[in-house]
Design a protein around this motif. Structure first.
Motif, PDB file in Angstrom:
ATOM      1  N   GLN A 182      50.609  74.743  31.164  1.00  0.00           N
ATOM      2  CA  GLN A 182      51.093  74.602  29.708  1.00  0.00           C
ATOM      3  C   GLN A 182      52.504  73.913  29.636  1.00  0.00           C
ATOM      4  O   GLN A 182      52.963  74.004  28.577  1.00  0.00           O
ATOM      5  CB  GLN A 182      50.877  75.793  28.999  1.00  0.00           C
ATOM      6  CG  GLN A 182      49.526  76.456  29.148  1.00  0.00           C
ATOM      7  CD  GLN A 182      48.888  76.558  27.859  1.00  0.00           C
ATOM      8  OE1 GLN A 182      48.329  75.495  27.201  1.00  0.00           O
ATOM      9  NE2 GLN A 182      48.670  77.799  27.153  1.00  0.00           N
ATOM     10  N   GLN A 183      52.934  73.011  30.530  1.00  0.00           N
ATOM     11  CA  GLN A 183      54.062  72.557  30.266  1.00  0.00           C
ATOM     12  C   GLN A 183      54.139  70.917  29.807  1.00  0.00           C
ATOM     13  O   GLN A 183      55.125  70.494  29.632  1.00  0.00           O
ATOM     14  CB  GLN A 183      54.643  72.432  31.814  1.00  0.00           C
ATOM     15  CG  GLN A 183      55.090  73.833  32.045  1.00  0.00           C
ATOM     16  CD  GLN A 183      56.042  74.556  31.138  1.00  0.00           C
ATOM     17  OE1 GLN A 183      57.224  74.116  30.884  1.00  0.00           O
ATOM     18  NE2 GLN A 183      55.264  75.586  30.718  1.00  0.00           N
ATOM     19  N   ARG A 188      52.340  71.885  24.681  1.00  0.00           N
ATOM     20  CA  ARG A 188      53.371  72.958  24.245  1.00  0.00           C
ATOM     21  C   ARG A 188      53.377  72.542  22.560  1.00  0.00           C
ATOM     22  O   ARG A 188      53.718  73.430  22.123  1.00  0.00           O
ATOM     23  CB  ARG A 188      54.764  72.363  24.754  1.00  0.00           C
ATOM     24  CG  ARG A 188      55.159  72.804  26.186  1.00  0.00           C
ATOM     25  CD  ARG A 188      56.602  72.518  26.690  1.00  0.00           C
ATOM     26  NE  ARG A 188      56.608  71.314  26.963  1.00  0.00           N
ATOM     27  CZ  ARG A 188      57.337  70.255  26.285  1.00  0.00           C
ATOM     28  NH1 ARG A 188      57.940  70.842  25.145  1.00  0.00           N
ATOM     29  NH2 ARG A 188      57.514  69.049  26.352  1.00  0.00           N
ATOM     30  N   ASN A 189      53.046  71.364  22.148  1.00  0.00           N
ATOM     31  CA  ASN A 189      53.186  71.069  20.940  1.00  0.00           C
ATOM     32  C   ASN A 189      51.899  71.110  19.725  1.00  0.00           C
ATOM     33  O   ASN A 189      52.097  71.400  19.001  1.00  0.00           O
ATOM     34  CB  ASN A 189      53.706  69.737  20.472  1.00  0.00           C
ATOM     35  CG  ASN A 189      55.336  69.566  21.174  1.00  0.00           C
ATOM     36  OD1 ASN A 189      56.011  70.064  20.314  1.00  0.00           O
ATOM     37  ND2 ASN A 189      55.456  69.291  22.384  1.00  0.00           N
ATOM     38  N   ARG A 198      46.881  75.426  21.892  1.00  0.00           N
ATOM     39  CA  ARG A 198      47.772  76.177  23.010  1.00  0.00           C
ATOM     40  C   ARG A 198      47.275  77.953  23.195  1.00  0.00           C
ATOM     41  O   ARG A 198      47.074  78.052  24.278  1.00  0.00           O
ATOM     42  CB  ARG A 198      49.146  76.239  22.683  1.00  0.00           C
ATOM     43  CG  ARG A 198      50.234  76.773  23.902  1.00  0.00           C
ATOM     44  CD  ARG A 198      51.591  76.658  23.498  1.00  0.00           C
ATOM     45  NE  ARG A 198      52.379  77.308  24.567  1.00  0.00           N
ATOM     46  CZ  ARG A 198      52.785  76.851  25.771  1.00  0.00           C
ATOM     47  NH1 ARG A 198      52.558  75.576  25.991  1.00  0.00           N
ATOM     48  NH2 ARG A 198      53.612  77.690  26.598  1.00  0.00           N
TER      49      ARG A 198
END
Length: 298
Positions: A182-183, A188-189, A198
């Motif tokens: 999840q990077q 992330r956004n 997310r």
């Protein structure tokens, strides 16, 4: 966002994986409410693949099929079955001209990784061993999937390469969830995007991985070596947390010498392909079929 798709957003149910059984019921009801697809010219047969445990599959056979596509459903590894995927398998068989085999792989959280992948690998082996019975060329077997199914298509391609298993001629990764970390920017956004965001990803990954650390077979983006994999078609949706890892995976495949066709669909969101009245959805579906037809005719 594409205006045809945006008009449907207020009508879409929110994805809630906190109660898998309740979500499965809702998902099945949504699938059952859709108009039945036209199966003219297709033979349909339910089979059972011997494994531990056995794996139910459904075979869709058009006339004069060129090859086979093992089609893997989405649903975050938590929902989906042969019946809910019927609406995708039928047009894929018509458009690709291939025998389409859908897989009722085991679902999380009851059956975490590697249960689903083991089921898919068993089906791949069975299709290759029964190619003559299925009326296909054993050198023309593709794997394809949407979302979590795209993860499984990428993972089974890695495993077949590593174990020198049945050859896969092509892989289709549609809006695939490939990275557990999840990077990426999109992961992330995109916290409030339709159907997938997310939080939904985190819940699905938590069910799928359980207490295990992620390996490359659970999260193919973790694979260090992508050489020697089948050629790929990778599609991403603009407003999808999975977007950037799909694009990154495509670039890494290219850098490893694997031929890739990459299509980033502007104005779309995760799973918006299900809104078939939209022009962009019609173009997406037609392209998926055409890509598979070309790959299996090569």
């Amino acid at each position: 966002m594409d205006p045809e798709l945006e008009a449907f957003i207020p009508l879409l149910p929110r994805t809630d994986l906190t109660d898998p059984d309740a979500y499965r019921t809702m998902y099945a009801e949504m699938a059952a409410a859709r108009p039945a697809p036209d199966t003219t010219g297709l033979e349909r047969e339910d089979r059972t693949v011997p494994a531990d445990p056995d794996v139910p599959v459904r075979v869709y056979r058009p006339h004069q099929a060129q090859g086979a596509v093992i089609w893997l459903h989405g649903g975050g590894w938590v929902v989906g079955d042969l019946d809910t995927e019927h609406h995708w398998a039928v047009p894929m068989a018509h458009l690709s001209g291939a025998v389409v085999i859908t897989v009722d792989f085991r679902l999380a959280p009851e059956h975490p990784f590697p249960a689903a992948l083991d089921d898919v690998y068993a089906v791949l082996t069975w299709v290759h061993e029964h190619a003559a019975e299925l009326g296909i060329d054993p050198a023309k077997i593709a794997v394809a999937g949407h979302s979590a199914g795209g993860n499984l298509a990428a993972a089974v391609s890695l495993r077949a390469r590593d174990e020198q298993g049945p050859p896969i001629c092509f892989q289709v990764l549609n809006e695939a969830l490939l990275d557990d970390r999840q990077q990426t920017w999109s992961a992330r956004n995109f916290t409030d995007t339709p159907w997938n965001n997310r939080a939904v990803r985190a819940a699905a990954l938590g069910y799928y991985l359980g207490s295990q650390p992620a390996t490359a077979y659970a999260a193919p983006a973790r694979a260090e070596d992508l050489s020697g994999l089948p050629p790929a078609y990778i599609a991403s949706a603009e407003f999808d947390p999975n977007r950037d890892e799909a694009i990154d995976y495509a670039l890494r495949l290219l850098q490893a010498g694997v031929s890739v066709e990459l299509h980033q669909w502007p104005g779309t969101f995760h799973g918006s392909l299900a809104i078939q009245s939209a022009d962009v959805s019609q173009r997406q579906l037609a392209e998926l079929g055409a890509v598979l037809r070309r790959a299996l005719a090569a």
